[in-house]
Scaffold this active site. Structure first.
Site, PDB file in Angstrom:
ATOM      1  N   SER A  88      -3.354  -0.921  -1.979  1.00  0.00           N
ATOM      2  CA  SER A  88      -2.289  -1.387  -2.627  1.00  0.00           C
ATOM      3  C   SER A  88      -2.439  -1.801  -4.081  1.00  0.00           C
ATOM      4  O   SER A  88      -1.727  -2.039  -4.874  1.00  0.00           O
ATOM      5  CB  SER A  88      -2.087  -2.765  -1.872  1.00  0.00           C
ATOM      6  OG  SER A  88      -1.237  -2.449  -0.852  1.00  0.00           O
ATOM      7  N   ASP A 302       3.327  -4.096   5.524  1.00  0.00           N
ATOM      8  CA  ASP A 302       1.871  -3.518   5.546  1.00  0.00           C
ATOM      9  C   ASP A 302       0.891  -3.876   6.809  1.00  0.00           C
ATOM     10  O   ASP A 302       0.462  -3.075   7.418  1.00  0.00           O
ATOM     11  CB  ASP A 302       1.565  -3.480   4.332  1.00  0.00           C
ATOM     12  CG  ASP A 302       0.094  -3.055   4.097  1.00  0.00           C
ATOM     13  OD1 ASP A 302      -0.260  -1.932   4.269  1.00  0.00           O
ATOM     14  OD2 ASP A 302      -0.967  -3.808   3.700  1.00  0.00           O
ATOM     15  N   HIS A 306      -1.197  -2.448   9.841  1.00  0.00           N
ATOM     16  CA  HIS A 306      -2.567  -2.322  10.061  1.00  0.00           C
ATOM     17  C   HIS A 306      -2.963  -3.020  11.479  1.00  0.00           C
ATOM     18  O   HIS A 306      -3.657  -2.428  12.113  1.00  0.00           O
ATOM     19  CB  HIS A 306      -3.254  -3.472   8.846  1.00  0.00           C
ATOM     20  CG  HIS A 306      -3.433  -2.958   7.557  1.00  0.00           C
ATOM     21  ND1 HIS A 306      -4.445  -2.204   7.399  1.00  0.00           N
ATOM     22  CD2 HIS A 306      -2.666  -3.186   6.458  1.00  0.00           C
ATOM     23  CE1 HIS A 306      -4.542  -1.784   5.945  1.00  0.00           C
ATOM     24  NE2 HIS A 306      -3.429  -2.343   5.460  1.00  0.00           N
ATOM     25  N   ASP A 344       4.143   1.439  -1.768  1.00  0.00           N
ATOM     26  CA  ASP A 344       2.904   1.994  -2.471  1.00  0.00           C
ATOM     27  C   ASP A 344       2.223   2.992  -1.521  1.00  0.00           C
ATOM     28  O   ASP A 344       1.385   3.633  -2.285  1.00  0.00           O
ATOM     29  CB  ASP A 344       1.995   0.681  -2.729  1.00  0.00           C
ATOM     30  CG  ASP A 344       1.796  -0.265  -1.470  1.00  0.00           C
ATOM     31  OD1 ASP A 344       2.543   0.071  -0.479  1.00  0.00           O
ATOM     32  OD2 ASP A 344       1.171  -1.320  -1.529  1.00  0.00           O
TER      33      ASP A 344
HETATM   34 ZN   LIG Z   1      -2.437  -2.398   3.425  1.00  0.00          ZN
END
Ligand SMILES: [Zn+2]
Ligand SMILES: *[C@@H]1O[C@H](CO)[C@@H](O)[C@H](O)[C@H]1NC(C)=O
Ligand SMILES: *[C@@H]1O[C@H](CO)[C@@H](O)[C@H](O)[C@H]1NC(C)=O
Ligand SMILES: *[C@@H]1O[C@H](CO)[C@@H](O)[C@H](O)[C@H]1NC(C)=O
Length: 517
Positions: A88, A302, A306, A344
């Site tokens: 990121s 995000d 993960h 991103d």
């Molecule tokens: Zn990440």
């Protein structure tokens, strides 16, 4: 809902806010605003999953579209300078500086030198500036717009840069409005809560940045839901630092609305405040600023990926949709505004459906009540007492928190074993029980190198289409505001980019992550 500004124009009518006042004579630009939306770790499959969930559980028709579906204009490439799979920090720096850099880099070029950002260039041109994130405001994405450090884990130094501590840029401060989490990086190692400052510190020095922001630049500092709700009638002005949690803000699935504002609420309030402050006039009728630039990040999309945690991923995506819908509504009444949105990178390698059947089951996600992160924070401490752990998993985690009332022995064992392992092992164990039932797959607990969606709406959006490099997205931001980030770079030449006492040997630069603690 974006109603008429509650920040009464009349209260501002004779004075520009302090933040706008500090601007140099803005060049006579046409009034314009730019809203850059970043959905961190959100891929095309995430959009498909969320759409399928909402359609199926609400019985919406086949042609139903999410707000993002309506605004899709193309795709963005995501690679960094040193890897085909970005992190990121490099991803956000590609947007902020419009150049490729290495994984882990925050507002610095591939050769580790500070690079001017679109936010800094906007400020120099007189625009008001804002950053909103559900992560710590010192995290990679917001950090890359207003800080310059050689590694993303240098969050002590990032916090300094965010509030223009020892900055070589004028006018200061660079960021007029910040909403998010992460106030612990603004409190000295020995906190000073008596002065109304954050109670918890994660700094390794005695700098009191909360206090510094107030006394040096006149920042209004707020840290509670009530202070956020009470923002009205111009009693608190820009610049403003509003950080509502010590670390990241809660996942949407866990968030207590009495404690923390949502991404959408922060978005609405930020747009309202920046718009009001930029359109009021000096006594002579000149607007205080030519407009504003704001970056708004749905950061925890995000983190849920993960963790391979589909329900948390879903709810943060839906909340991001809500924020985009609020932005669209703002633009409908302020047509001099452009929104560009993208990610991103993708995270998790999320896929929908796997052998042996052609199916996926959205309804499995409906009864999930907590993130794997919260569940694991509750059960990992029990792992020394096997009986207690099994009881918690079978009587609370599975039936109450995940909504699974007919768990198999294998599912129970997987979560119990996970709870005895690392935090990541535990979260993956929980996430995979839900994912397997829903028939959702993940290829990784990290990032992937696939292209991501590109979205645009408002002024100038009709010319944005096709497949763009992430640095090209950064160039689009600068071009819309008619500013040059590279013109800021020489002013940053002596900026300190290395946090004192930070051991770079402890970090794996390529992974953009700490390899030790
Ligand atoms: Zn990440
Ligand atoms: C209006 O007032 C502001 C603030 O004093 C000043 O910077 C600006 O140049 C003035 N504009 C005009 C057109 O006089
Ligand atoms: C559990 O119950 C659900 C809902 O009735 C059903 O679809 C699923 O197949 C069952 N799973 C197991 C492992 O028994
Ligand atoms: C302030 O910045 C200068 C470079 O611009 C650097 O040499 C100095 O160490 C910094 N001071 C502090 C207290 O961070």
């Amino acid at each position: 809902m974006l109603t008429q500004s509650i920040y009464s124009l009349t209260l501002y009518s004779l004075i520009c806010s302090r933040a706008a006042h500090a601007a140099p004579s803005a060049k006579p630009a046409k009034h314009r605003n730019l809203i850059f939306m970043v959905s961190d770790g959100f891929g095309i499959a995430g959009e498909t999953m969320a759409r399928g969930y909402v359609q199926t559980t609400n019985n919406y028709p086949l042609e139903w579209a999410s707000v993002l579906d309506d605004l899709l204009v193309g795709t963005s490439r995501t690679r960094s300078s040193d890897s085909l799979v970005t992190d990121s920090a490099a991803g956000a720096t590609a947007f902020s500086c419009a150049q490729k850099t290495y994984n882990g880099a925050i507002g610095v070029s591939h050769d580790r030198k500070p690079c001017g950002t679109v936010l800094e260039a906007a400020k120099q041109a007189g625009y008001l500036t804002g950053l909103v994130s559900t992560a710590r405001i010192t995290h990679a994405t917001p950090g890359s717009f207003a800080a310059h450090v050689v590694h993303r884990d240098m969050e002590d130094l990032i916090a300094q840069h965010m509030i223009s501590y020892n900055s070589s840029l004028t006018p200061a401060p660079t960021v007029d409005l910040m909403f998010g989490g992460g106030r612990c990086f603004f409190a000295p190692e020995t906190p000073n809560p008596a002065a109304g400052n954050p109670k918890t510190s994660c700094r390794s020095d005695q700098l009191d940045l909360w206090q510094f922001a107030q006394t040096k630049y006149g920042y209004s500092t707020i840290s509670t839901r009530k202070q956020f709700d009470d923002l009205k009638a111009g009693d608190k002005k820009l610049p403003m630092l509003g950080l509502f949690t010590d670390s990241h803000m809660a996942y949407e699935i866990d968030r207590d609305p009495a404690d923390e504002p949502s991404l959408t609420e922060m978005t609405q309030k930020a747009l309202n405040m920046l718009h009001t402050a930029s359109t009021v006039t000096h006594g002579n009728g000149t607007a205080c600023a030519p407009g504003f630039f704001i970056m708004i990040e749905g950061a925890r999309i995000d983190m849920a990926a993960h963790d391979n945690d589909p329900a948390s991923h879903l709810h943060d995506i839906i909340e991001y949709w809500n924020a985009v819908a609020a932005v669209r509504k703002f633009i409908d009444t302020h047509p001099d505004t452009l929104m560009i949105g993208t990610s991103d990178h993708e995270t998790g390698g999320l896929t929908i459906g796997y052998d042996p059947e052609y199916v996926w089951y959205p309804n499995v996600l409906t009864p999930v009540r907590n993130s794997a992160e919260v569940i694991c924070s509750q059960i990992r401490p029990l792992s020394k007492d096997h009986g207690k752990l099994v009881t918690a998993v079978t009587t609370k985690v599975l039936p109450k928190q995940l909504g699974i009332i007919n768990a198999t022995h294998e599912e129970i064992n997987n979560i119990v074993d996970g709870a005895g392992g690392s935090a990541k092992a535990c979260k993956h164990a929980v996430g995979h029980v839900v994912s397997d039932r829903a028939r959702l797959g993940w290829t990784t607990g990290g990032h992937t190198g696939v292209d991501v969606g590109l979205y645009a709406y408002g002024a100038g959006s009709s010319t944005i289409r096709g497949n763009k490099d992430n640095t090209h997205v950064g160039q689009l931001l600068a071009d819309f505001l008619d500013v040059k980030p590279e013109s800021i770079t020489p002013l940053l030449a002596h900026q300190n980019t290395v946090q004192e006492g930070f051991d770079e040997n402890l970090v794996d630069m390529k992974a953009g992550k700490s390899v030790s603690v």
